[in-house]
Write a protein that holds these residues in place. Structure first.
Motif, short mmCIF file in Angstrom:
data_model
loop_
_atom_site.label_atom_id
_atom_site.label_comp_id
_atom_site.label_asym_id
_atom_site.label_seq_id
_atom_site.Cartn_x
_atom_site.Cartn_y
_atom_site.Cartn_z
N TYR A 103 0.82 -1.21 0.00
CA TYR A 103 0.00 0.00 0.00
C TYR A 103 0.85 1.27 0.00
N GLN A 104 2.16 1.14 0.09
CA GLN A 104 3.00 2.34 0.08
C GLN A 104 3.61 2.59 -1.30
N LEU A 105 3.34 1.70 -2.27
CA LEU A 105 3.88 1.91 -3.62
C LEU A 105 3.27 3.17 -4.21
N PHE A 106 4.07 3.96 -4.95
CA PHE A 106 3.49 5.19 -5.50
C PHE A 106 4.08 5.61 -6.84
N PHE A 156 1.29 -0.94 -10.07
CA PHE A 156 -0.13 -1.18 -9.82
C PHE A 156 -0.72 -2.22 -10.77
N PHE A 188 13.37 4.61 -4.63
CA PHE A 188 13.01 5.71 -3.72
C PHE A 188 13.89 5.74 -2.47
N ASP A 221 10.18 2.92 -8.02
CA ASP A 221 9.70 2.72 -6.66
C ASP A 221 10.78 2.10 -5.78
#
Lengths: 288, 274
Positions: A95-98, A143, A108, A105
């Motif tokens: 849920y922290q992938l962006f 995603f 980061f 990613d």
């Protein structure tokens, strides 16, 4: 020489309000380099609060944390450097992938450490080989991946920082058996490859029996037991009183013992059980 | 930090005001706000103030809570006072006392009295609105709004009213969840070395992207999940739905309405006479 030492750690939530309570009470322990520590405890026993202190996300109300003998809060400006030495993988890290690609990613964390682009690229290819992310995945959007693949990418994002200590908060929660085995293998491979110290929070005693050298048992915010996995699982009655349990195969052995069959009480994995039962067969029927 | 934000700020208690029907409280809030604005002189404002202060005592909410609320609006209060202090207004009465500060900024006894009057109005407005949120849960409030707006069904807006109320309920319900989620994502990105505290404005705004994108994605995911869960329980809008907790007026509500109406009538009378 212990790499991580926790001294009299106490954390009080909502201090000075009617909701005040101690999430962690006077916890002390020390961990040596390269050890794999399992943290178990009932829901709300303070496991997650405890591990968030180790990389300075939470500040202790009392007590201190020594990394290589130095208090992590000694130089406040250094706390980000501490976070790259003590990696923390949260629950459901996908849920922290962006970012728009898997590559960016994973990059980061290393980027935040101020590494050069070449070094970042090297680390990403290294970690992808380690955790089994194929090269052609690197240009995909995170995603578009499946749940298990997302989890792998998110964990790789922390591993690419190459922390000396890496902490996992329920890394296999919500995964299918294949995904669980993959994640456990990733963690094992990482700790071997970099001689890293690993802390894992998990409710799954089977995984713990497979991977952990030592177990740290939390109960109502206090450190109940800190000992080798074998010694902890031997105290099954005490664990059950704390709302925990021993691996299923150990439960089977215990009920065999209750039926009057003489089996050892240090069998914690299916492999051990198979070995033992085979040796019985070869050595003739002793009890049956 | 984020968890200090308490929306609605409901305070659990079993006081007289807490037990009133939420519709009563909402309607009376409207009436009292109107009364505050039609009060043209000190006497009528004093009456409204008495009404509000007695309701504060009946609400059993610590005075400290109301004061905390006032701190936030202090700048507006001071600004209003200063503007009114120097504004001559349209009054024809000659001031008994006046003081020229500089240029043509003049304070008179009339403007001084008006400045204090305006500030008192704002104070009363804030106190009485705060009392509503302190004594009524957000869910009760949305129920009351839905119920009070229900006559709109006669002009073909029945579904709109229900949908609006449902949206408000869901939004209120998910505020704490989203705050918790934001905190979690912030921690996860901080663990990956994100720097949220330092840097120039542009850098700080950029540092928000790793938090906002996961938050947006998880909100959409939550919305889908909630919609599916509601459909699984055969939710299809307001048609034919009944409530587990029915709103009911009782004697306390009529009594409170009566008192407010008496005060209101007195104020109108005072306005006419004076």
């Amino acid at each position: 020489m212990s790499i991580l030492e926790v001294k009299n750690l106490t954390h009080t939530y909502d201090g000075n309000t009617p909701f005040m309570h101690d999430a962690v009470k006077n916890v002390s322990f020390s961990i040596s380099k390269g050890e794999v520590i399992g943290i178990i405890g009932h829901t709300g026993s303070g496991k997650s609060t405890l591990v968030q202190h180790l990389n300075g996300l939470l500040k202790a109300t009392e007590g201190e944390i020594l990394l290589d003998g130095v208090n992590i809060w000694e130089n406040k400006k250094n706390i980000r450097a501490i976070r790259s030495r003590v990696g923390l993988v949260f629950q459901y890290p996908e849920y922290q992938l962006f970012e728009d690609t898997v590559y960016r990613d994973i990059a980061f964390g290393p980027k935040n450490m101020g590494l050069s682009d070449d070094e970042i690229a090297n680390r990403i290819y290294e970690v992808c080989d380690l955790v089994g992310i194929k090269r052609d995945y690197l240009d995909k959007s995170p995603f578009d991946l499946s749940g298990g693949e997302k989890r792998r990418v998110a964990i790789a994002g922390v591993m690419a920082m190459q922390p000396e200590i890496i902490i996992f908060d329920e890394p296999v929660a919500g995964l299918d058996p294949q995904g669980r085995a993959n994640v456990i293998k990733m963690i094992n491979d990482y700790s071997k490859r970099y001689n890293a110290t690993v802390l894992i929070i998990s409710h799954n005693m089977e995984d713990m029996a497979l991977i952990a050298d030592k177990l740290l048992v939390m109960n109502k915010g206090e450190l109940a037991i800190f000992d080798t996995t074998e010694n902890v699982f031997r105290q099954h009655e005490r664990l059950i009183r704390m709302g925990l349990n021993v691996p299923i195969v150990t439960q089977v052995m215990l009920s065999l013992k209750q039926k009057g069959i003489d089996v050892p009480d240090n069998i914690f994995t299916v492999d051990q059980a198979v070995d033992y039962l085979l040796s019985l067969k070869q050595g003739g029927n002793r009890n049956a | 930090m984020l968890k200090d934000i308490t929306f609605g700020q409901y305070f659990e208690s079993k006081s007289f005001v807490h037990k009133l029907d939420p519709r009563t409280k909402l309607l009376l809030l409207l009436i009292i706000i109107i009364l505050i604005f039609i009060s043209k002189n000190w006497l009528s404002l004093l009456l409204v103030a008495l009404l509000i202060f007695s309701s504060m005592i009946f609400s059993k909410i610590p005075i400290k809570m109301y004061l905390k609320n006032l701190k936030a609006v202090l700048p507006i209060l001071i600004f209003t006072m200063i503007i009114n202090l120097f504004y001559a207004g349209s009054t024809t009465a000659t001031p008994k006392w006046s003081q020229n500060l500089f240029w043509n900024l003049t304070i008179t006894d009339i403007s001084l009295s008006r400045a204090v009057f305006m500030a008192s109005r704002i104070l009363l407005l804030i106190i009485v609105s705060a009392e509503l949120t302190y004594t009524t849960t957000p869910n009760d409030l949305t129920d009351a709004i839905e119920n009070l707006l229900s006559p709109l069904r006669f002009i073909g807006l029945k579904n709109a009213v229900h949908t609006l109320a449902m949206m408000m309920t869901i939004a209120l319900r998910f505020i704490p969840t989203l705050i918790e989620e934001t905190q979690k994502i912030m921690n996860a990105q901080k663990a990956r070395g994100a720097d949220l505290e330092n840097g120039k404005l542009i850098e700080r705004i950029k540092a928000l992207i790793p938090i906002l994108i996961p938050l947006l994605i998880s909100s959409v995911r939550r919305a889908y999940e909630l919609a599916e869960a509601m459909e699984c329980r055969c939710y299809n809008g307001g048609e034919g739905r009944i409530r587990m907790k029915q709103l009911k007026y009782n004697f306390d509500d009529f009594f409170t309405f009566l008192i407010v109406f008496i005060v209101g009538a007195t104020i109108i009378a005072i306005n006419i006479i004076l």
